[in-house]
Design an enzyme around this catalytic site. Structure first.
Site, PDB file in Angstrom:
ATOM      1  N   CYS A   7       0.851  -1.184   0.000  1.00  0.00           N
ATOM      2  CA  CYS A   7       0.000   0.000   0.000  1.00  0.00           C
ATOM      3  C   CYS A   7       0.888   1.236   0.000  1.00  0.00           C
ATOM      4  CB  CYS A   7      -0.867   0.014   1.247  1.00  0.00           C
ATOM      5  SG  CYS A   7      -1.715  -1.549   1.530  1.00  0.00           S
ATOM      6  N   GLY A  59       1.808  -3.147   4.831  1.00  0.00           N
ATOM      7  CA  GLY A  59       2.505  -4.352   5.294  1.00  0.00           C
ATOM      8  C   GLY A  59       1.509  -5.353   5.861  1.00  0.00           C
TER       9      GLY A  59
END
Ligand code: M6R
Length: 607
Positions: free
Chosen positions: A2, A99
């Protein structure tokens, strides 16, 4: 993976956060969101899908606030719905995350047992609850984050915003990149320097385990032992203009067309053409002691590694092992003293490759990295840093980074061979001369764009496509198939041409186009024999070769794409161009989202 960005400033931040997300959208585009704080009120907008959906929401319901965080998501835990979109809000705490929190399940179960309820299926929300719990126990935001970080396992870059503290942002990283930016009376957090490019060029990279407290006046960085540390600031050199599409319809098209220039730039750092010498940017590295090379990478970078294996073995006569990064550690590779482990990556952040790098270092290997982002985690962990100079690559399909990797790897192979006493002065001069010809030959390949575009509707109709090549052109077949799959969603496979008769030839019928990559050279006749075996079974062949090759073998094909006549050494650089262009035009013909194909992200920072 992301993208995250945070701004603590003196003017409204929502528009700038949205602009930052546009520069980060290459990292994921399943959903996006923005949160700001103003006068003790937290306001948030989130939307499923591409960033334009969020932009529309923000236009309809604008946000005011001088501190905020934003996120563009590549889904790991939980479907790409609005509920799972970041930022996540729990009580006082608002949070974005890149993550995976690997121990989220036991943490979540324990929090639920305490009576907490969850609004999403994400691993991220657990972190917001943990920090909120510490705030409720009376800790300050800084102490709450400090207490929670050691409880998290996995990989993360986090940015926290607090409803009652409009003077504060907190960032933390472990296993996923995070940079801090310094402006005039403002400070910033971002997944990379690109996110912050129009805001500031003055940045500091957080180290593993670092966490940072941002106010409008400055940043305090702590290491994993909570000691205040200085991390050097650098001037990134990136500007907003560098990520413009120019006159091109897509970033991918722009990046394909840029290749002659960026390959020339890259070669400029590795060759002295007038002297006829290869010259690496780290001349002191001693190659004479290297007895074995282990190459590890993912995706397109892995195919660059496949080509390098041919070159290293052919020129330097050094044995090469080659692995995809996600498999490397798990096969328990034998890594003996005197080994060089070579990692290839555009982003320098791919989690599988980074984990493999750390495994190889722990096993005593010298670490070489061919990487396009010189400030990336891999670059910073290398003993021998070999940058490509492709510039920012935004299209999810890797193109110019790949050919720049090939340029560096060819120079590295020649340097290796010279160090091993395997290359005469004349041979080195010849290699340098051929490599220096590559940019012009790639330009000549690009000149066939119109023909390739004209062929695209035919390929776009296919359900399956096969690519064939031999030797260093076999990885080009794999790369052509990967390019087509990822952006046009057509099933495609690359095969070593000689392997067809051992099974895949059963797939051949008049509906399966077969793209044959066959430059003139020592393997041409053998490749053409395999091509004729396909034609004998009704296969529809597109032959990519030079004029001589097409004259010799073009009969009976459904189309030919003519490349300039080049030395076999540079054929992979030149023949990468038509397979990229073919995939590009087929995707355009099919109307897919070329730069942001479904389910993908530009670099994948989860294992
Ligand atoms: O950033 P990296 O080079 O480490 O990324 C590796 C792969 O994820 C990447 O090459 C991927 O396969 C591309 N989408 C291919 O076009």
């Amino acid at each position: 993976m992301c993208g995250i960005i945070g701004i603590i400033g003196r003017e409204d931040v929502a528009d700038r956060l949205l602009a930052g997300l546009r520069r980060l959208e290459y990292r994921g585009y399943d959903s996006a969101g923005v949160a700001v704080v103003e006068n003790g009120v937290l306001a948030r907008r989130r939307a499923e899908g591409k960033l334009d959906n969020l932009a529309r929401k923000l236009a309809a319901e604008p946000l005011d606030g001088t501190v905020g965080i934003a996120h563009t998501r590549w889904a790991t835990h939980g479907a790409p719905t609005e509920d799972n979109a970041h930022p996540h809000v729990v009580g006082e705490v608002t949070l974005v995350h890149n993550g995976i929190i690997e121990n989220f399940k036991p943490l979540r179960d324990a929090l639920i047992a305490e009576g907490r309820t969850f609004a999403s299926q994400t691993d991220t929300e657990v972190v917001a609850h943990l920090v909120d719990r510490e705030l409720q126990r009376g800790l300050s935001p800084v102490d709450a984050v400090k207490k929670v970080l050691p409880q998290l396992h996995g990989a993360f870059a986090l940015a926290f915003l607090f409803r009652s503290h409009p003077d504060l942002l907190i960032g933390a990283r472990l296993g996923a990149p995070l940079v801090v930016g310094y402006g005039e009376g403002e400070t910033y957090l971002g997944s990379d320097a690109l996110a912050l490019a129009p805001l500031t060029q003055k940045i500091a990279y957080l180290d593993e385990g670092d966490w940072a407290v941002l106010t409008r006046d400055g940043v305090t960085i702590h290491d994993r032992d909570n000691q205040v540390v200085d991390r050097p600031t650098t001037i990134s050199g990136l500007t907003g203009a560098m990520i413009d599409k120019g006159n091109h319809r897509h970033f991918m098209q722009k990046e394909i067309f840029e290749q002659p220039v960026v390959v020339a730039q890259t070669l400029g750092s590795y060759l002295r053409p007038l002297a006829g010498e290869v010259s690496l940017p780290i001349p002191e590295f001693d190659f004479t002691q290297i007895r074995r090379v282990t190459i590890v990478a993912c995706g397109t970078s892995f195919y660059a590694g496949m080509v390098a294996k041919y070159w290293f073995e052919q020129f330097a006569r050094v044995p090469v092992d080659l692995d995809v990064a996600s498999e490397f550690r798990y096969r328990e590779p034998v890594l003996e003293d005197g080994g060089l482990a070579l990692f290839i990556s555009q982003s320098g952040e791919t989690a599988d490759t980074l984990a493999a790098l750390r495994h190889a270092r722990a096993a005593g290997q010298k670490i070489a990295v061919v990487v396009n982002v010189p400030t990336s985690s891999m670059a910073r962990e290398a003993d021998l840093l070999l940058p490509t100079h492709a510039g920012p690559e935004i299209g999810v399909a890797s193109t110019k980074a790949f050919t720049c990797q090939l340029a560096v790897l060819a120079a590295l192979a020649a340097n290796f061979a010279r160090a091993k006493g395997r290359l005469s002065r004349e041979e080195e001069q010849e290699i340098v001369r051929h490599l220096a010809e590559a940019p012009a030959a790639m330009n000549a390949a690009i000149a066939h764009d119109d023909e390739i575009e004209a062929l695209a509707p035919l390929i776009a109709k296919a359900r399956d496509v096969l690519y064939l090549g031999r030797g260093p052109d076999y990885p080009m077949a794999l790369e052509g198939a990967l390019k087509l799959k990822e952006i046009s969603y057509i099933h495609a496979e690359g095969y070593a041409a000689g392997e067809m008769k051992h099974g895949p030839i059963a797939l051949i019928d008049e509906h399966v186009p077969v793209i044959v990559i066959a430059p003139s050279g020592p393997l041409f006749d053998k490749t053409v024999s395999n091509m004729q075996e396909v034609q004998a079974r009704g296969g529809k062949v597109v032959l990519i070769s030079d004029a001589e090759g097409i004259a010799a073998a073009g009969e009976g094909t459904i189309a030919t794409i003519e490349m300039p006549r080049v030395h076999p050494l540079i054929a992979p650089l030149v023949y990468a161009v038509p397979v990229q262009l073919l995939a590009y035009h087929v995707a355009v013909a099919k109307g897919t989202d070329v730069d942001q194909p479904r389910n993908l992200a530009k670099s994948v920072t989860v294992e």
